[in-house]
Enzyme design. Structure first.
Site, PDB file in Angstrom:
ATOM      1  N   ARG A  86       0.857  -1.188   0.000  1.00 12.20           N
ATOM      2  CA  ARG A  86       0.000   0.000   0.000  1.00 12.20           C
ATOM      3  C   ARG A  86       0.888   1.232   0.000  1.00 12.20           C
ATOM      4  NH1 ARG A  86      -3.542  -2.655  -1.699  1.00 12.20           N
ATOM      5  NH2 ARG A  86      -5.585  -3.040  -0.805  1.00 12.20           N
TER       6      ARG A  86
ATOM      7  N   HIS B 171      -1.245  -0.312  -9.922  1.00 14.69           N
ATOM      8  CA  HIS B 171      -1.967  -1.221  -9.003  1.00 14.69           C
ATOM      9  C   HIS B 171      -2.409  -2.489  -9.742  1.00 14.69           C
ATOM     10  CE1 HIS B 171      -4.404  -1.363  -5.024  1.00 14.69           C
ATOM     11  NE2 HIS B 171      -4.200  -2.580  -5.470  1.00 14.69           N
TER      12      HIS B 171
HETATM   13  P1  NDP Z   1      -1.822 -10.924   5.392  1.00 13.19           P
HETATM   14  O1  NDP Z   1      -2.785 -10.365   6.384  1.00 13.19           O
HETATM   15  O2  NDP Z   1      -1.891 -12.387   5.086  1.00 13.19           O
HETATM   16  O3  NDP Z   1      -0.334 -10.611   5.848  1.00 13.19           O
HETATM   17  C1  NDP Z   1       0.032  -9.388   6.391  1.00 13.19           C
HETATM   18  C2  NDP Z   1       1.430  -9.500   6.969  1.00 13.19           C
HETATM   19  O4  NDP Z   1       1.788  -8.222   7.515  1.00 13.19           O
HETATM   20  C3  NDP Z   1       1.501 -10.507   8.128  1.00 13.19           C
HETATM   21  O5  NDP Z   1       2.721 -11.202   8.095  1.00 13.19           O
HETATM   22  C4  NDP Z   1       1.445  -9.591   9.355  1.00 13.19           C
HETATM   23  O6  NDP Z   1       2.046 -10.115  10.521  1.00 13.19           O
HETATM   24  C5  NDP Z   1       2.242  -8.407   8.845  1.00 13.19           C
HETATM   25  N1  NDP Z   1       1.978  -7.224   9.663  1.00 13.19           N
HETATM   26  C6  NDP Z   1       0.814  -6.590   9.879  1.00 13.19           C
HETATM   27  N2  NDP Z   1       0.986  -5.553  10.722  1.00 13.19           N
HETATM   28  C7  NDP Z   1       2.299  -5.548  11.044  1.00 13.19           C
HETATM   29  C8  NDP Z   1       3.103  -4.737  11.892  1.00 13.19           C
HETATM   30  N3  NDP Z   1       2.589  -3.713  12.564  1.00 13.19           N
HETATM   31  N4  NDP Z   1       4.416  -5.025  11.985  1.00 13.19           N
HETATM   32  C9  NDP Z   1       4.950  -6.067  11.309  1.00 13.19           C
HETATM   33  N5  NDP Z   1       4.242  -6.881  10.489  1.00 13.19           N
HETATM   34  C10 NDP Z   1       2.930  -6.616  10.366  1.00 13.19           C
HETATM   35  O7  NDP Z   1      -2.008 -10.070   4.071  1.00 13.19           O
HETATM   36  P2  NDP Z   1      -1.699 -10.517   2.563  1.00 13.19           P
HETATM   37  O8  NDP Z   1      -0.349 -11.100   2.516  1.00 13.19           O
HETATM   38  O9  NDP Z   1      -2.827 -11.294   2.019  1.00 13.19           O
HETATM   39  O10 NDP Z   1      -1.731  -9.094   1.830  1.00 13.19           O
HETATM   40  C11 NDP Z   1      -0.827  -8.069   2.200  1.00 13.19           C
HETATM   41  C12 NDP Z   1      -1.231  -6.754   1.548  1.00 13.19           C
HETATM   42  O11 NDP Z   1      -0.954  -6.782   0.164  1.00 13.19           O
HETATM   43  C13 NDP Z   1      -2.718  -6.423   1.588  1.00 13.19           C
HETATM   44  O12 NDP Z   1      -3.107  -5.917   2.848  1.00 13.19           O
HETATM   45  C14 NDP Z   1      -2.820  -5.383   0.509  1.00 13.19           C
HETATM   46  O13 NDP Z   1      -2.566  -4.112   1.061  1.00 13.19           O
HETATM   47  C15 NDP Z   1      -1.716  -5.762  -0.462  1.00 13.19           C
HETATM   48  N6  NDP Z   1      -2.209  -6.246  -1.744  1.00 13.19           N
HETATM   49  C16 NDP Z   1      -1.837  -5.595  -2.880  1.00 13.19           C
HETATM   50  C17 NDP Z   1      -2.252  -6.028  -4.111  1.00 13.19           C
HETATM   51  C18 NDP Z   1      -1.804  -5.343  -5.352  1.00 13.19           C
HETATM   52  O14 NDP Z   1      -2.253  -5.685  -6.453  1.00 13.19           O
HETATM   53  N7  NDP Z   1      -0.914  -4.381  -5.270  1.00 13.19           N
HETATM   54  C19 NDP Z   1      -3.102  -7.211  -4.252  1.00 13.19           C
HETATM   55  C20 NDP Z   1      -3.440  -7.834  -3.002  1.00 13.19           C
HETATM   56  C21 NDP Z   1      -2.997  -7.360  -1.803  1.00 13.19           C
HETATM   57  P3  NDP Z   1       1.447 -11.441  11.221  1.00 13.19           P
HETATM   58  O15 NDP Z   1       1.829 -12.566  10.281  1.00 13.19           O
HETATM   59  O16 NDP Z   1       2.139 -11.510  12.518  1.00 13.19           O
HETATM   60  O17 NDP Z   1      -0.032 -11.242  11.303  1.00 13.19           O
HETATM   61  C1  OXD Z   2      -6.264  -6.045  -2.865  1.00 17.28           C
HETATM   62  C2  OXD Z   2      -5.659  -5.253  -3.912  1.00 17.28           C
HETATM   63  O1  OXD Z   2      -6.132  -5.660  -1.708  1.00 17.28           O
HETATM   64  O2  OXD Z   2      -5.930  -5.505  -5.099  1.00 17.28           O
HETATM   65  O3  OXD Z   2      -6.878  -7.093  -3.164  1.00 17.28           O
HETATM   66  O4  OXD Z   2      -4.881  -4.331  -3.646  1.00 17.28           O
END
Ligand code: NDP
Ligand code: OXD
Length: 308
Positions: free
Chosen positions: A223, A271
């Site tokens: 993000r 994106h």
């Molecule tokens: P998940 O919820 O599976 O994973 C998030 C990760 O971030 C976890 O490892 C979590 O830790 C970690 N995290 C959250 N808060 C913190 C913190 N304060 N400090 C350290 N680590 C933290 O999400 P996804 O992997 O499914 O997706 C990640 C992001 O990717 C989405 O939220 C979205 O913003 C983005 N995205 C972008 C897309 C694009 O096309 N550009 C498409 C899809 C998603 P923990 O494992 O301990 O919970």
């Molecule tokens: C999602 C994205 O969060 O596309 O799925 O960014």
């Protein structure tokens, strides 16, 4: 009859065939509608583009099912008291792995030097092997872990950072505020796959951007708010960061006059790192509706207190 309100009308053409099919395959008999009386709706399929933002009248609704993985635009909605499930889908992870590996290899191999070479320079400098190029993934969730594994399979030494401690074979796992500096120090490629929350905003800032090896590359498919834009531009101008490939931005579409567009060391992708693919996403939605109807726990529930 179970009523499923598809509240993302702009995506209807993609889902009008695959969602009924997925519901049938899941053994769910449901009325899939674009409009309904709120008190008759059992499930809401949601996307950030959805005009629906007030959930209070949906008194019978058992869950709101997001087509997006990132839920920062709905998680704080005070009218939402129903369970919220986010999108976790193998096809989404597959797409993200391809984007991350592709852009990592572009920088690792120095492909740009040969693709754009107007002066016909014969420059035989060879890149190091992947095993000599440390990569750090901020975020070791569904997408971060899939990317970490793919990069480790190419021999990159991979460090992953998460909120809670993790063990992933072949990955050096660090966590918490205390693990961040060690995760970033000396990294040559830094990839941000964190959700946008109060705890992750500006995780890459003037202080933390100074930690990777000089000339390191940043890839941000997470993000826009994960990075302090001004600090990144300063780090690029000083050479501390060699290149940033950015897929997500604080304002999207990225405004035409934003300095990222014209910066020679920034690549903007719109994106598109990983799109939700309707056929597989429909199966995820249908499975959660099946679970709701069977009284089983929902998959991929969002923790409202954590914000993801
Ligand atoms: P998940 O919820 O599976 O994973 C998030 C990760 O971030 C976890 O490892 C979590 O830790 C970690 N995290 C959250 N808060 C913190 C913190 N304060 N400090 C350290 N680590 C933290 O999400 P996804 O992997 O499914 O997706 C990640 C992001 O990717 C989405 O939220 C979205 O913003 C983005 N995205 C972008 C897309 C694009 O096309 N550009 C498409 C899809 C998603 P923990 O494992 O301990 O919970
Ligand atoms: C999602 C994205 O969060 O596309 O799925 O960014």
């Amino acid at each position: 009859m179970t009523t499923v309100l598809f509240a993302a009308p702009s995506l209807w053409d993609e889902y009008r065939d695959v969602l009924p099919k997925a519901l049938t395959e899941a053994g769910v008999t449901a009325d899939l509608v674009l409009e309904a009386r709120p008190e008759e709706v059992d499930y809401i399929v949601y996307a950030p583009s959805a005009p629906l933002q007030v959930f209070t009248p949906f008194t019978r609704c058992k869950a709101v099912l997001s087509l997006w993985a990132g839920v920062e635009r709905i998680v704080g909605n005070q009218t939402l008291t129903q369970p919220l499930c986010r999108m976790v889908d193998p096809a989404l992870a597959e797409g993200m792995v391809e984007w991350v590996v592709g852009h990592s290899l572009r920088h690792h191999l120095g492909m740009d030097r040969h693709i754009v070479n107007p002066n016909r320079n014969w420059d035989p400098a060879c890149p190091p092997l992947a095993r000599e190029r440390p990569v750090t993934l901020l975020g070791l969730g569904e997408l971060g872990t899939a990317c970490a594994r793919a990069l480790a399979a190419l021999n990159f030494p991979v460090t992953g950072w998460s909120r809670s401690p993790k063990t992933v074979p072949g990955i050096r796992c660090l966590s918490g505020d205390e693990g961040l500096d060690a995760a970033l120090t000396d990294a040559q490629i830094v990839i941000t796959l964190l959700p946008k929350t109060q705890g992750t905003e500006n995780v890459l800032n003037a202080r933390t951007l100074a930690l990777p090896r000089r000339g390191a590359v940043i890839l941000n498919p997470g993000r826009g708010a994960l990075i302090d834009d001004e600090a990144l531009l300063a780090a690029l101008d000083s050479g501390q960061i060699g290149h940033a490939t950015l897929d997500v931005f604080r304002t999207e579409p990225l405004p035409k006059d934003h300095p990222f567009w014209s910066h020679p060391q920034v690549t903007v992708t719109p994106h598109i790192a990983a799109d939700t693919r309707a056929p597989s996403a429909a199966r995820v939605i249908a499975e959660n509706i099946r679970r709701g109807e069977a009284g089983e726990p929902f998959l991929h529930l969002v923790d409202r207190t954590l914000g993801y």
